[in-house]
Design a protein around this motif. Structure first.
Motif, short mmCIF file in Angstrom:
data_model
loop_
_atom_site.label_atom_id
_atom_site.label_comp_id
_atom_site.label_asym_id
_atom_site.label_seq_id
_atom_site.Cartn_x
_atom_site.Cartn_y
_atom_site.Cartn_z
N CYS A 74 0.70 -1.12 0.25
CA CYS A 74 0.36 0.00 -0.02
C CYS A 74 0.70 1.07 0.41
O CYS A 74 0.70 2.03 -0.77
CB CYS A 74 -1.04 -0.01 1.03
N ALA A 75 1.97 0.89 0.57
CA ALA A 75 3.03 2.48 0.62
C ALA A 75 3.88 2.53 -0.16
O ALA A 75 3.92 3.61 -0.99
CB ALA A 75 4.25 2.59 1.82
N CYS A 76 4.02 1.38 -1.33
CA CYS A 76 3.77 1.67 -2.58
C CYS A 76 3.43 2.06 -3.34
O CYS A 76 3.83 3.40 -4.25
CB CYS A 76 4.94 0.42 -3.23
N HIS A 77 1.70 2.02 -3.73
CA HIS A 77 1.12 2.43 -4.25
C HIS A 77 1.01 3.84 -4.10
O HIS A 77 1.39 4.46 -5.14
CB HIS A 77 -0.06 2.05 -3.89
N VAL A 78 0.56 4.36 -2.76
CA VAL A 78 0.76 5.66 -2.58
C VAL A 78 1.65 6.66 -3.02
O VAL A 78 2.18 7.99 -3.50
CB VAL A 78 0.85 6.04 -1.02
N PRO A 102 10.49 2.27 -0.92
CA PRO A 102 11.21 2.43 -0.90
C PRO A 102 12.60 1.73 0.09
O PRO A 102 12.33 0.92 -0.21
CB PRO A 102 10.53 3.42 0.91
N ARG A 103 13.70 1.97 -0.46
CA ARG A 103 15.00 1.46 0.68
C ARG A 103 14.74 1.02 1.60
O ARG A 103 14.09 1.76 2.53
CB ARG A 103 15.84 2.09 -0.02
N GLN A 104 15.78 0.07 2.33
CA GLN A 104 15.73 -0.34 3.59
C GLN A 104 13.85 -0.45 4.23
O GLN A 104 14.25 0.28 5.24
CB GLN A 104 16.81 1.21 4.95
N LEU A 105 13.50 -0.81 4.14
CA LEU A 105 11.89 -1.52 3.67
C LEU A 105 11.92 -2.96 4.20
O LEU A 105 12.37 -3.80 2.66
CB LEU A 105 10.87 -0.59 3.44
N LEU A 141 3.16 5.16 6.66
CA LEU A 141 3.70 6.64 5.49
C LEU A 141 4.52 7.58 6.40
O LEU A 141 5.42 8.37 5.47
CB LEU A 141 2.11 7.53 4.90
N ARG A 142 4.12 7.83 7.40
CA ARG A 142 4.57 9.33 8.46
C ARG A 142 5.97 8.74 8.63
O ARG A 142 6.96 9.63 8.56
CB ARG A 142 4.04 9.67 10.07
N ILE A 143 6.47 7.44 8.69
CA ILE A 143 7.90 6.94 9.03
C ILE A 143 8.96 7.76 7.87
O ILE A 143 9.99 7.99 7.90
CB ILE A 143 8.19 5.85 9.45
N LEU A 144 8.51 7.09 6.96
CA LEU A 144 8.50 7.02 5.34
C LEU A 144 9.08 8.40 5.09
O LEU A 144 9.99 8.65 4.37
CB LEU A 144 8.18 6.40 4.88
#
Length: 132
Positions: free
Chosen positions: A19-23, A28-31, A98-101
């Protein structure tokens, strides 16, 4: 950059990442994530969890997200905690991730944890329907 390691029941961690990738329209790296199933022995998963944690640690620390405090994934996460270097947050949700990213490049781990918890809480609200 602060690393992120999701340690959750089943496929929840991977679903949150997708879901984060979609948004964000990118991976993201280091995930990373590790899903725990009912038949898994927590002691058997601990070395794997440590390996994944090391892979996302770029030297600025790692935040471990887990879903329910007191359940098996969070019990494993508790064994990974190293205050100031590896921190944990229970109650993982998409706004929190998403906040952390969003903030992990610009702030220290304590600030990112505060922003993540606020984002996770602010993302939970009562939606009142209406006509379109």
């Amino acid at each position: 950059m602060i690393g992120i390691f999701l340690l959750t029941h089943g496929t929840l961690g991977e679903s949150l990442i997708q879901c984060a990738c979609h948004v964000l329209n990118r991976r993201p790296r280091q995930l990373a994530q590790l899903g725990v199933s009912a038949q898994d022995d927590p002691l058997d998963l601990l070395p794997t969890a440590r390996d994944w944690l090391a892979q996302v640690d770029g030297g600025k620390g790692v935040i471990v997200l887990t879903d329910i405090f007191g359940a098996t994934p969070s019990n494993i996460a508790m064994k990974l905690i190293q205050p100031g270097r590896v921190e944990g947050i229970a109650g993982a949700n998409l706004p929190m991730l998403l906040r952390i990213l969003t903030y992990r490049d610009k702030h220290d781990i304590e600030t990112v944890i505060q922003k993540a918890i606020a984002g996770g809480c602010d993302g939970v609200l009562h939606m009142k329907g209406g006509s379109l």
